[in-house]
Write an enzyme that holds these catalytic residues in place. Structure first.
Site, short mmCIF file in Angstrom:
data_model
loop_
_atom_site.label_atom_id
_atom_site.label_comp_id
_atom_site.label_asym_id
_atom_site.label_seq_id
_atom_site.Cartn_x
_atom_site.Cartn_y
_atom_site.Cartn_z
CG ASP A 67 -0.29 -0.49 2.49
OD1 ASP A 67 0.95 -0.48 2.56
OD2 ASP A 67 -1.01 -0.87 3.42
CG ASN A 136 -8.92 -1.79 12.20
OD1 ASN A 136 -7.96 -2.41 11.73
ND2 ASN A 136 -9.39 -0.69 11.64
CG HIS A 138 -5.80 -2.35 9.07
ND1 HIS A 138 -5.94 -1.12 9.65
CD2 HIS A 138 -4.45 -2.57 9.06
CE1 HIS A 138 -4.77 -0.62 9.95
NE2 HIS A 138 -3.84 -1.49 9.61
CD GLU A 143 -8.75 0.80 7.90
OE1 GLU A 143 -8.87 0.03 8.87
OE2 GLU A 143 -7.92 1.72 7.87
C1 F6R Z 1 1.50 -1.40 6.17
C2 F6R Z 1 0.19 -2.04 6.27
C3 F6R Z 1 -0.58 -2.07 7.55
C4 F6R Z 1 0.26 -2.43 8.76
C5 F6R Z 1 -0.58 -2.43 10.03
C6 F6R Z 1 0.24 -2.70 11.27
O1 F6R Z 1 2.02 -1.50 4.87
O2 F6R Z 1 -0.27 -2.51 5.29
O3 F6R Z 1 -1.62 -3.01 7.41
O4 F6R Z 1 0.86 -3.67 8.58
O5 F6R Z 1 -1.24 -1.21 10.17
O6 F6R Z 1 1.10 -1.62 11.46
P1 F6R Z 1 2.24 -1.66 12.58
O7 F6R Z 1 3.19 -2.72 12.19
O8 F6R Z 1 2.85 -0.29 12.53
O9 F6R Z 1 1.56 -1.95 13.87
#
Ligand code: F6R
Length: 236
Positions: A67, A136, A138, A143
């Protein structure tokens, strides 16, 4: 599904990097699906270490990231392109032109989504997709919602994700409200998936892996993939 509980972040990062490293050794021209965020920073540091020690060669590897924020150019320190260059790409011998992320500054996000979906397919899909997980549930920026999006698409970030990501920005108003992300379908096409999750994600990981499969917990879809490894840690 294999679930490995490690003692701490360091151990989780070592194991994850070993698995990615093994993929690179077995198939030097592999396609790695990569993630940003706090979870993989240690993993990337371990991969850089292995490269510097002469154990890994990234010269033929191709990467596709999950992303990117909309509206941030690659030279913006908050962009995911910048993050990847900083933590991995500029530190190993991967040719920059073999590293792909969605273009967050494209003028037409629908068109950019189609282009990125096609690109992942043209590369043959990810051999190994690395994932983090949001509080959450994701994965990527998929989401909780009422369906599993099949393909790359633009998304409006939820309040909880904006809050969580604001730790990396000076002001919460600076956090982009839109992103472009691989769809759940794009992620599920990867041949192998590696999910890493810190101790703070214990609750959501348990819910996603043992609860019902529902788009309200996007990561729960991983229960349907035939080759998933989850590495968690007790602390840190
Ligand atoms: C990042 C992504 C997100 C993160 C998720 C966890 O490229 O796709 O889904 O993997 O938000 O983020 P952290 O590792 O910062 O807790």
């Amino acid at each position: 599904m294999r679930i490995i509980e490690t003692r701490n972040y360091e151990e989780m990062s070592t194991l994850a990097a070993e698995m990615i490293g093994a993929q690179v050794m077995l198939k030097p021209r592999c396609v790695l699906g990569l993630a940003t965020g706090s979870s993989p920073i240690g993993t990337y540091a371990k991969l850089v270490e292995a490269y510097r020690a002469g154990r890994l060669d990234f010269s033929q590897v191709r990467t596709v990231n999950l992303d990117e924020y909309c509206g941030l150019a690659g030279d913006n320190p908050q962009s995911y392109r910048y993050f990847m260059n900083h933590h991995l790409f500029s530190q190993v011998n991967i040719p920059q032109e073999n590293t792909y992320l969605p273009n967050g500054t494209a003028s037409d996000m629908e068109e950019e989504s189609r282009r990125y979906e096609d690109l992942v397919e043209e590369l043959g899909g990810a051999d190994l997709q690395l994932l983090g997980i949001g509080h959450n549930g994701h994965i990527g920026f998929n989401e909780p919602t009422d369906c599993f999006p099949a393909e790359v698409h633009p998304v409006a970030l939820t309040e909880s994700t904006i809050q969580a990501n604001s730790r990396l920005f000076d002001r919460i108003e600076d956090v982009p409200t839109q992103a472009i992300t691989m769809g759940i379908g794009t992620i599920m096409k990867a041949r192998r998936i590696l999910l890493i999750a810190g101790a703070d994600k214990k609750g959501i990981v348990e819910k996603a892996l043992t609860g019902k499969v529902t788009p309200l917990v996007p990561a729960s879809v991983l229960q349907l993939h035939r080759d998933v490894t989850v590495i968690t840690c007790k602390e840190g």
